[in-house]
Write an enzyme that holds these catalytic residues in place. Structure first.
Site, mmCIF file in Angstrom:
data_model
loop_
_atom_site.group_PDB
_atom_site.id
_atom_site.type_symbol
_atom_site.label_atom_id
_atom_site.label_comp_id
_atom_site.label_asym_id
_atom_site.label_seq_id
_atom_site.Cartn_x
_atom_site.Cartn_y
_atom_site.Cartn_z
ATOM 1 C CD GLU A 281 43.715 39.949 50.008
ATOM 2 O OE1 GLU A 281 43.507 40.723 49.054
ATOM 3 O OE2 GLU A 281 42.892 39.087 50.381
ATOM 4 C CD GLU A 284 49.171 44.156 50.758
ATOM 5 O OE1 GLU A 284 49.078 45.388 50.536
ATOM 6 O OE2 GLU A 284 48.713 43.289 49.980
ATOM 7 C CB CYS A 306 39.822 39.241 44.945
ATOM 8 S SG CYS A 306 40.940 38.638 46.213
ATOM 9 C CB SER A 326 45.439 43.969 49.137
ATOM 10 O OG SER A 326 46.390 43.021 48.730
ATOM 11 C CE LYS A 365 38.140 38.313 38.213
ATOM 12 N NZ LYS A 365 39.153 38.586 39.245
ATOM 13 C CD GLU A 368 41.929 41.659 37.133
ATOM 14 O OE1 GLU A 368 42.481 41.760 38.234
ATOM 15 O OE2 GLU A 368 41.143 40.735 36.838
ATOM 16 C CD GLU A 373 47.891 49.308 35.832
ATOM 17 O OE1 GLU A 373 47.494 50.402 36.269
ATOM 18 O OE2 GLU A 373 47.277 48.656 34.961
ATOM 19 C CB CYS A 522 32.522 35.582 41.939
ATOM 20 S SG CYS A 522 33.929 36.624 42.372
#
Length: 605
Positions: A281, A284, A306, A326, A365, A368, A373, A522
């Site tokens: 990151e 980037e 994230c 990102s 998550k 996710e 992907e 988190c």
């Protein structure tokens, strides 16, 4: 603000003007039973459990203490016969329409409704009526059982007022009232981000994470699977609460020991993936910044990726701004991709024989890891996700005495991490970790902040910002000399909405923005232990513990992690071909509602 004086249960009490009777009582050490009320989140008066008798000035009806403002000279009785009978009657009515299968409920012995019954001395309900069996709604992340719902509306408040998504609402009236997404849609077919804040505030088992426990146990029992586990940074400051330790207790060593006893073949750490994320990151962002400085057209501000809840949110609510995100996968997905490629080759395993389990503070998550992907070489990067709460339950089921465990270390090579990785667990931590590396790459010097903490973005306020001035830069960055890099940090979708509105209308002054889906980051994710005290106090304690973990480490910058540098020597440079194939991703414009998929379904109980 002036104080008021009132009498509660014969005791002279003082409270700030504007306090409710409930707040005045609690301020003076007087307990009033309650159910639907949740400080700072929900005040509705739906359950009527907190009723009190107002003797002066006399009130005809019992008063909901969470809703009625305390007045000077009031005389209140909280435990009069009338108040107690009223409370019990309301509880019995709620119980009459409740699914009483407590022994098989995930909240058994940790249920606020169950505990309230014991407190009120209610053992059964004299009321019996016809109950409508409602379908159970199961998504990848959250299971919603309306048959256990007590209509407290806490979930509605946190979704609408705290997260500003308003996915859940109360539909119909009277006995037909149900808490549901609009039009009775399954949760997975709406703009829900699966942050799980509704799960945290639900006092019963009507909302819970969709369990991956059985799939993890099956993998551990499969002799053909090499099972790897990785816990997120926030788990180490939450897991202890599941075993009676106070909020803010950091148990990294016991966590590693417990995971090893559960039978995982490798006990690694998502923190390694967090350090990896900073390298990708950070690279980037540097590339985007370099392009803009040299007159190019790179998209800024760049926004962190994230938090899967945040990614879901922007896909639904700001789908035209996805190029600001990102392209980096989240740390645990990056870790999974590395485990099934780089590490699999190291130990002579096929990707399909590696099974990766993530221990996360987050319910999103789970969704996710089911995204198409998040696959490479024909296999998912991560196979299963357990929340902190699920892990604690698994440790108890396996008969492990967590509190007596000796501290152990994570395994090499994917268990070594820097302090920068630890602070991923708290809002502002990802930004600070990135700046520790990016600033040093541009200037050759450490960040000019005490103890490496970027103080303007440390804290729990909704939106925080800072300006980093680039001075005495390296020769290759001369074009950026004197540039003011503006950064912003937020957690929770209310703050994200504010910042995204600026991005969408072209008025955002920032170059780099961090967004975490859950308020506080988190540390108070949807899969963390439910707070036993005020949520703001718990957030602060867990945040302090995260920063303490960082400060105790010798390595505090991601680019100083020797294990990670050894990895890049074989993998190739950050942002290179291998990285873009395995560690970066794409996003989907979703809009308000999804089409029905086989991942979102309802079943009859």
């Amino acid at each position: 603000m002036a104080d008021i004086k009132l009498t509660i249960n014969g005791k002279e009490c003082v409270a700030p003007e504007g306090s409710t009777i409930l707040q005045a009582a609690e301020r003076n050490g007087i307990h009033i039973p309650k159910l639907c009320y949740l400080e700072g989140v929900h005040k509705y008066g739906a359950c009527r459990i907190c009723v009190v008798e107002q003797l002066s000035p006399p009130a005809k009806n019992l008063q909901a203490s969470c809703m009625v403002e305390a007045r000077d000279g009031m005389v209140i009785e909280t435990n009069s016969e009338r108040a107690q009978e009223g409370r019990r009657a309301m509880y019995e009515l709620l119980l009459s329409n409740h699914d009483k299968k407590c022994l098989t409920c995930v909240r058994n012995q940790d249920c606020e409704f169950q505990a309230l019954g014991r407190e009120l001395g209610v053992e059964d309900s004299p009321y019996e009526g016809e109950r409508e069996l409602r379908p159970i709604d199961i998504s990848e992340s959250i299971t919603r059982d309306p048959n256990k719902c007590i209509l407290c509306r806490r979930c509605v408040s946190v979704c609408k007022n705290i997260q500003t998504t308003a996915v859940l609402t109360a539909e119909n009236r009277g006995f037909q009232t149900v808490i549901t997404p609009a039009f009775g849609l399954p949760l997975g077919n709406t703009s829900c981000a699966f942050c799980g804040q509704c799960v945290v505030v639900c006092p019963v088992g009507a909302l819970k994470e969709t369990s991956h426990r059985d799939r993890v146990l099956n993998a551990l029992r499969d002799p053909n699977k090499h099972v790897i586990v990785q816990p997120a940074p926030a788990v180490r400051v939450g897991i202890g609460e599941c075993f009676g330790l106070p909020a803010g207790t950091c148990e990294t060593g016991k966590l590693a020991a417990a995971l090893r006893l559960l039978g995982f073949d490798d006990v690694f750490d998502t923190n390694w993936g967090a350090d990896l994320t900073i390298m990708e990151e950070g690279t980037e962002f540097l590339n985007r910044l370099r392009s803009v400085v040299s007159g190019g057209s790179a998209v800024l501000p760049m926004m962190t990726s994230c938090s899967p809840g945040w990614v879901q949110y922007i896909e639904h609510y700001f789908p035209d701004e996805l190029d600001h995100l990102s392209t980096c996968k989240s740390p645990h997905e990056m870790f999974g991709a590395v485990a099934k490629s780089y590490y699999a080759k190291k130990i002579g395993k096929k990707p399909e024989d590696i099974y990766v389990v993530s221990i996360m503070p987050c319910t999103a998550k789970k969704t996710e890891c089911a995204r198409p992907e998040m696959c490479n070489d024909g296999v998912p990067n991560v196979d299963a996700v357990l929340t902190t709460r699920e892990l604690a339950d698994l440790i108890k089921i396996m008969g492990i005495d967590f509190l007596s465990l000796p501290d152990e270390e994570f395994d090499a090579p994917l268990g070594l991490s820097s302090g920068a990785a630890d602070i991923f667990g708290v809002t502002g931590g990802v930004m600070e970790a990135a700046l520790r590396t990016v600033y040093e790459i541009i200037t050759g010097r450490e960040l000019p902040f005490p103890n490496l903490h970027v103080s303007p973005i440390v804290g729990l306020e909704q939106v925080r910002e800072a300006t980093i001035v680039l001075e005495d830069v390296k020769p290759e960055w001369k074009a950026a000399e004197g540039m003011e890099v503006k950064i912003a940090v937020t957690s929770g979708f209310a703050g994200a909405r504010k910042l995204m509105n600026q991005v969408a209308d072209g008025t955002s002054p920032y170059h780099f923005i961090e967004v975490m889906g859950c308020p506080g980051g988190c540390i108070t994710g949807g899969g963390q232990p439910r707070p036993k005290e005020n949520i703001d106090i718990v957030r602060q304690k867990r945040s302090d513990a995260i920063y303490g973990e960082d400060e105790r480490k010798k390595l505090r910058k991601s680019h100083e992690n020797p294990s990670l540098m050894e990895f890049y020597e074989e993998w190739g440079a950050p942002g290179g071909h291998a990285s873009h194939e395995y560690l970066h991703t794409t996003y989907t414009k979703r809009g308000k509602y999804n089409e029905l998929t086989d991942q979102n379904y309802v079943i009859n109980k």
